[in-house]
Design an enzyme around this catalytic site. Sequence first.
Site, PDB file in Angstrom:
ATOM      1  N   PHE A  91       0.830  -1.199   0.000  1.00 21.70           N
ATOM      2  CA  PHE A  91       0.000   0.000   0.000  1.00 21.70           C
ATOM      3  C   PHE A  91       0.866   1.252   0.000  1.00 21.70           C
ATOM      4  O   PHE A  91       1.905   1.315   0.674  1.00 21.70           O
ATOM      5  CB  PHE A  91      -0.895   0.039   1.249  1.00 21.70           C
ATOM      6  CG  PHE A  91      -2.152  -0.771   1.126  1.00 21.70           C
ATOM      7  CD1 PHE A  91      -3.233  -0.296   0.395  1.00 21.70           C
ATOM      8  CD2 PHE A  91      -2.254  -2.006   1.739  1.00 21.70           C
ATOM      9  CE1 PHE A  91      -4.388  -1.043   0.281  1.00 21.70           C
ATOM     10  CE2 PHE A  91      -3.413  -2.761   1.634  1.00 21.70           C
ATOM     11  CZ  PHE A  91      -4.484  -2.275   0.900  1.00 21.70           C
ATOM     12  N   TYR A  93       0.382   5.839  -0.524  1.00 27.16           N
ATOM     13  CA  TYR A  93      -0.514   7.000  -0.609  1.00 27.16           C
ATOM     14  C   TYR A  93      -0.041   7.927  -1.710  1.00 27.16           C
ATOM     15  O   TYR A  93       1.165   8.121  -1.892  1.00 27.16           O
ATOM     16  CB  TYR A  93      -0.531   7.754   0.719  1.00 27.16           C
ATOM     17  CG  TYR A  93      -1.150   9.141   0.633  1.00 27.16           C
ATOM     18  CD1 TYR A  93      -2.533   9.303   0.585  1.00 27.16           C
ATOM     19  CD2 TYR A  93      -0.350  10.281   0.576  1.00 27.16           C
ATOM     20  CE1 TYR A  93      -3.098  10.571   0.482  1.00 27.16           C
ATOM     21  CE2 TYR A  93      -0.905  11.543   0.479  1.00 27.16           C
ATOM     22  CZ  TYR A  93      -2.281  11.690   0.429  1.00 27.16           C
ATOM     23  OH  TYR A  93      -2.847  12.937   0.325  1.00 27.16           O
ATOM     24  N   HIS A  94      -0.988   8.497  -2.453  1.00 28.44           N
ATOM     25  CA  HIS A  94      -0.695   9.584  -3.383  1.00 28.44           C
ATOM     26  C   HIS A  94      -1.616  10.747  -3.056  1.00 28.44           C
ATOM     27  O   HIS A  94      -2.783  10.539  -2.670  1.00 28.44           O
ATOM     28  CB  HIS A  94      -0.917   9.166  -4.834  1.00 28.44           C
ATOM     29  CG  HIS A  94       0.031   8.111  -5.321  1.00 28.44           C
ATOM     30  ND1 HIS A  94       1.377   8.131  -5.041  1.00 28.44           N
ATOM     31  CD2 HIS A  94      -0.175   7.006  -6.088  1.00 28.44           C
ATOM     32  CE1 HIS A  94       1.957   7.083  -5.608  1.00 28.44           C
ATOM     33  NE2 HIS A  94       1.041   6.379  -6.239  1.00 28.44           N
ATOM     34  N   ILE A 181       7.765   6.124  -9.384  1.00 34.22           N
ATOM     35  CA  ILE A 181       8.224   6.634  -8.089  1.00 34.22           C
ATOM     36  C   ILE A 181       7.258   7.689  -7.564  1.00 34.22           C
ATOM     37  O   ILE A 181       6.472   8.271  -8.312  1.00 34.22           O
ATOM     38  CB  ILE A 181       9.642   7.234  -8.193  1.00 34.22           C
ATOM     39  CG1 ILE A 181       9.672   8.469  -9.125  1.00 34.22           C
ATOM     40  CG2 ILE A 181      10.620   6.195  -8.729  1.00 34.22           C
ATOM     41  CD1 ILE A 181       9.729   9.786  -8.427  1.00 34.22           C
ATOM     42  N   CYS A 198       3.842   0.662   2.531  1.00 39.22           N
ATOM     43  CA  CYS A 198       4.736  -0.388   2.038  1.00 39.22           C
ATOM     44  C   CYS A 198       4.917  -1.522   3.035  1.00 39.22           C
ATOM     45  O   CYS A 198       5.919  -2.251   3.004  1.00 39.22           O
ATOM     46  CB  CYS A 198       6.093   0.197   1.639  1.00 39.22           C
ATOM     47  SG  CYS A 198       5.965   1.445   0.343  1.00 39.22           S
TER      48      CYS A 198
END
Length: 238
Positions: A91, A93-94, A181, A198
């Site tokens: 997992f 996040y953005h 990235i 992560c």
Amino acid sequence: MLSQALSSADSSLLRADSRPVEWIVSPGNADYVAAEAAMEARVAAIHAGEASERVWLLEHPPLYTAGVSAKDEDLIDARFPVHRTGRGGQFTYHGPGQRVGYVMLNLAERGRDVRGLVRGLERWIIGALAEFGVEGEVKDGRVGVWVTRKGLTQEGVGWSREDKIAAIGVKVRKWVSFHGISLNVEPDLDHFGGIVPCGIREHGVTSLHDLGILATMDEVDAALNISFRREFGPTIEA
């Protein structure tokens, strides 16, 4: 000194023909589903020899993505949309204030080495951070780029911790890479609290602004371009 990952570029990642990589920066917050569809289309076109390689820099509205290794228990609070994706990793996040870089490279022209690509992406980020005097590091058994933070408590006791500043998650299809990235410039770090980033519970996350580096997104993009050209060769603005 900087991490050894920055010590030298991997010549196998450079194209023999020095063909430049298309470099695109999108304004605003890009819809994730639409962006993923655009990547899929571009990857197919690169493989077919109908399009050039591309690095696409953008931001997303707040969301979580789950890679192929994501564990359900690492989704603590689905406060934002959750997108299941085929990239590597768990997992992440953005959101606004985070520079996402989607990297669509033809590895058939760059050594056919997926691990070498990941090492190159690490060096890319580390090199960009170095432009701001930040020492990025890679850690055994952990994906992404980290910084070590040190200080003193009010009682004068020294402390040290390792925080993640950038995530890496790639997918390769027919020797063409995509996804890529994400570098934390000035996101809302509280938004990471809805997941175990992560899958790593014992360490935190940070950003350039959290470290006191008040760089603009344009300045970060310029640093990323400088470092990318060192690792992967020339770029051309689309």
